[in-house]
Design a protein around this motif. Structure first.
Motif, PDB file in Angstrom:
ATOM      1  N   MET A  94      68.551  73.840   1.013  1.00  0.00           N
ATOM      2  CA  MET A  94      68.847  72.376   1.337  1.00  0.00           C
ATOM      3  C   MET A  94      69.869  72.360   2.468  1.00  0.00           C
ATOM      4  SD  MET A  94      68.526  69.169   0.619  1.00  0.00           S
ATOM      5  CE  MET A  94      68.065  68.727  -1.176  1.00  0.00           C
ATOM      6  N   ASN A  95      70.833  73.218   2.558  1.00  0.00           N
ATOM      7  CA  ASN A  95      71.711  73.024   3.712  1.00  0.00           C
ATOM      8  C   ASN A  95      71.184  73.259   5.067  1.00  0.00           C
ATOM      9  OD1 ASN A  95      74.110  72.699   2.075  1.00  0.00           O
ATOM     10  ND2 ASN A  95      74.429  75.009   2.007  1.00  0.00           N
ATOM     11  N   ALA A  98      69.019  70.086   5.584  1.00  0.00           N
ATOM     12  CA  ALA A  98      69.821  68.759   5.768  1.00  0.00           C
ATOM     13  C   ALA A  98      70.500  68.820   7.218  1.00  0.00           C
ATOM     14  CB  ALA A  98      71.125  68.705   4.966  1.00  0.00           C
ATOM     15  N   LEU A 121      62.298  70.972  -3.157  1.00  0.00           N
ATOM     16  CA  LEU A 121      63.602  70.266  -2.995  1.00  0.00           C
ATOM     17  C   LEU A 121      63.516  68.816  -3.085  1.00  0.00           C
ATOM     18  CD1 LEU A 121      65.243  72.871   0.004  1.00  0.00           C
ATOM     19  CD2 LEU A 121      66.005  72.485  -2.841  1.00  0.00           C
ATOM     20  N   PRO A 122      64.503  68.023  -3.229  1.00  0.00           N
ATOM     21  CA  PRO A 122      64.344  66.612  -3.534  1.00  0.00           C
ATOM     22  C   PRO A 122      64.304  65.787  -2.170  1.00  0.00           C
ATOM     23  CG  PRO A 122      66.325  67.405  -4.692  1.00  0.00           C
ATOM     24  CD  PRO A 122      65.784  68.752  -4.127  1.00  0.00           C
ATOM     25  N   THR A 124      64.646  62.745  -1.747  1.00  0.00           N
ATOM     26  CA  THR A 124      65.623  61.755  -1.786  1.00  0.00           C
ATOM     27  C   THR A 124      66.999  62.278  -1.226  1.00  0.00           C
ATOM     28  OG1 THR A 124      64.666  60.783  -3.826  1.00  0.00           O
ATOM     29  CG2 THR A 124      66.748  59.883  -3.262  1.00  0.00           C
ATOM     30  N   GLU A 125      67.374  63.492  -1.472  1.00  0.00           N
ATOM     31  CA  GLU A 125      68.694  64.061  -1.001  1.00  0.00           C
ATOM     32  C   GLU A 125      68.258  64.488   0.405  1.00  0.00           C
ATOM     33  OE1 GLU A 125      69.764  67.124  -3.723  1.00  0.00           O
ATOM     34  OE2 GLU A 125      71.413  67.777  -2.365  1.00  0.00           O
ATOM     35  N   ILE A 126      67.320  64.893   0.711  1.00  0.00           N
ATOM     36  CA  ILE A 126      67.063  65.254   2.227  1.00  0.00           C
ATOM     37  C   ILE A 126      67.065  63.713   2.982  1.00  0.00           C
ATOM     38  CG2 ILE A 126      65.620  65.767   3.952  1.00  0.00           C
ATOM     39  CD1 ILE A 126      64.120  67.812   2.047  1.00  0.00           C
ATOM     40  N   ALA A 128      68.958  61.273   2.188  1.00  0.00           N
ATOM     41  CA  ALA A 128      70.158  60.526   2.263  1.00  0.00           C
ATOM     42  C   ALA A 128      71.128  61.077   3.367  1.00  0.00           C
ATOM     43  CB  ALA A 128      70.821  60.912   0.829  1.00  0.00           C
ATOM     44  N   VAL A 129      70.813  62.186   3.994  1.00  0.00           N
ATOM     45  CA  VAL A 129      71.694  62.522   5.081  1.00  0.00           C
ATOM     46  C   VAL A 129      71.155  61.886   6.638  1.00  0.00           C
ATOM     47  CG1 VAL A 129      71.957  65.034   4.141  1.00  0.00           C
ATOM     48  CG2 VAL A 129      70.181  64.615   5.937  1.00  0.00           C
ATOM     49  N   GLY A 156      59.995  59.803  -1.700  1.00  0.00           N
ATOM     50  CA  GLY A 156      61.591  59.774  -2.071  1.00  0.00           C
ATOM     51  C   GLY A 156      61.903  58.359  -2.718  1.00  0.00           C
ATOM     52  N   ASP A 183      59.323  61.960  -6.902  1.00  0.00           N
ATOM     53  CA  ASP A 183      60.375  63.026  -6.286  1.00  0.00           C
ATOM     54  C   ASP A 183      61.037  63.835  -7.444  1.00  0.00           C
ATOM     55  OD1 ASP A 183      61.853  64.358  -4.896  1.00  0.00           O
ATOM     56  OD2 ASP A 183      63.136  62.846  -4.281  1.00  0.00           O
TER      57      ASP A 183
END
Ligand code: NAI
Length: 283
Positions: A94-95, A98, A121-122, A124-126, A128-129, A156, A183
Motif C-alpha cells: 500500500m505505501n 500510495a 488492496l482497497p 478506495t484507499e488508493i 483517497a491519496v 472504489g 471494493d
C-alpha cells in the motif's frame, strides 16, 4: 475521452504483460519502472512473447514490429503528462502504491484515469491519496496477461460511472472480458483463489502429500489447468503472502492466516518462477 497513450508503471511480469497487450491493441505505451533493468527485462519478455505469437501464426512479423514501435521504455515518472490512462502494476504494497498515485495525480493530465492492477488492496484507499478519487479504479488483469481473457474491474467508493464505462470499454478494446466487483479485500478472484492456494500449502506443511500429488489431485480431480502450488509459483509467493495478509487484516477471519511454510519460503527468497525456485525448481 480519446485514448491514445497508456502509461504502465511497474515492468514486472504483470506490467510488461499489460504493456504488451496495450501496444498490441494500437496504443502508444509508456513502460516505467524504478528499476531500469526491470524495464529492459520487461521489453525482452514482450519481444519473446510476441515472437511466439508470430511462430504460431497468430501475429504477423509486421504487427510485431509495429507493436514494438509503440512501446516507449522510460525511467522518468514525468512521462505521465502524456497519458490518458495510467495503469499501476508495482509490488503489492500500500505505501509504495500510495506514493505512486500521489505522483501520478501531480503529473498526469487532470482528466486522466488512474488505474491499479492490485490483486487485493482497497481501491478506495488508493484513490483517497489523490485529488481525483472519481477517476481512480481497479483494473485487475490475470497472469499471463497476453493469454488470459479476464479483467476484474473494481469500483472504489468514489469511482464515477464515466470512469467505469471508459475502463470497461478499454478492457474490451484490449480483447478482454470485463467482470465487475465491489471494493472488498481480495475482490472476487483472490478472495476465492488464495484460500485454496493457502490450504494447499497447509497440506504440504503438514506432510499430507507431496507438492506433485497435491497439484495432480487438483488438476485431474477438479479439471484445473494448473495445480494450486504451481499456480502460486507463477503468481509469485511474495504476492500470494501479501494478498493473504490483506485478506486476514481486511476480514479479521483466521481462515485467511498465511501458512508458516509460505512465510518461510518468502523469507528464503524462494518466490516461485521469478526467482527460479518456489514449490518447484525452474530454469
Ligand atoms: P513483480 O515483482 O514481477 O514486479 C513488480 C515491479 O514493480 C518490479 O519490476 C519493481 O521494480 C517495480 N516497482 C517497485 N516499486 C516501484 C516504484 N516505486 N515505481 C515503479 N516501479 C516499481 O510483480 P507482479 O507479479 O508484476 O505484480 C505487480 C502487481 O500486480 C501487484 O500489485 C500484484 O498484486 C498484481 N497482480 C499480480 C498477479 C500475478 O499473478 N503475479 C496477477 C494480477 C495482479
Amino acid at each position: 475521452m480519446e485514448i491514445k497513450t497508456i502509461m504502465v508503471i511497474g515492468a514486472g511480469q504483470m506490467g510488461s504483460g499489460i504493456a504488451q497487450v496495450a501496444a498490441q491493441s494500437g496504443f502508444t505505451t509508456i513502460l516505467h519502472d524504478v528499476n531500469k533493468e526491470a524495464v529492459q527485462r520487461g521489453l525482452q519478455g514482450i519481444q519473446k512473447s510476441l515472437a511466439k505469437f508470430v511462430e504460431k501464426g497468430k501475429l504477423s512479423a509486421e504487427e510485431m514490429e509495429a507493436t514494438l514501435g509503440r512501446l516507449q521504455p522510460c525511467d522518468d515518472m514525468a512521462a505521465a503528462a502524456d497519458c490518458q490512462i495510467a495503469i499501476e502494476a508495482v509490488v503489492e504494497n500500500m505505501n509504495v502504491k500510495a506514493n505512486i498515485f500521489r505522483e501520478l495525480d501531480r503529473l498526469a493530465p487532470a482528466d486522466a484515469i488512474l488505474a491499479s492492477n492490485t490483486s487485493s488492496l482497497p481501491i478506495t484507499e488508493i484513490a483517497a491519496v489523490t485529488s481525483r478519487p472519481e477517476q481512480v479504479i481497479g483494473m485487475h488483469f490475470m497472469n499471463p496477461v497476453p493469454l488470459m481473457k479476464l479483467v476484474e474491474i473494481i469500483r472504489g467508493l468514489a469511482t464515477s460511472d464515466e470512469t467505469y464505462e471508459t475502463i470497461e470499454a478499454l478492457s474490451r478494446h484490449l480483447g478482454k472480458t470485463p467482470a465487475t466487483c465491489r471494493d472488498v479485500p481480495g475482490f472476487i478472484s483472490n478472495r476465492v483463489l488464495q484460500v485454496m492456494i493457502n490450504e494447499a500449502v497447509w497440506c504440504l506443511y503438514e506432510g499430507v502429500a507431496t507438492a506433485e500429488d497435491i497439484d495432480m489431485i487438483m488438476k485431474l480431480g477438479m479439471n484445473h489447468p494448473m495445480g494450486p502450488l504451481a499456480l502460486a509459483d507463477l503468481i509469485g509467493l511474495d504476492t500470494v503472502l501479501a494478498i493473504l495478509e490483506v485478506l486476514q487484516a481486511g476480514y479479521g477471519d483466521p481462515k485467511y492466516r498465511p501458512c508458516p511454510l509460505l512465510r518461510q519460503y518468502v523469507k528464503a527468497g524462494w518466490l516461485g518462477r521469478k526467482s527460479g525456485r518456489g514449490f518447484y525448481r525452474y530454469g
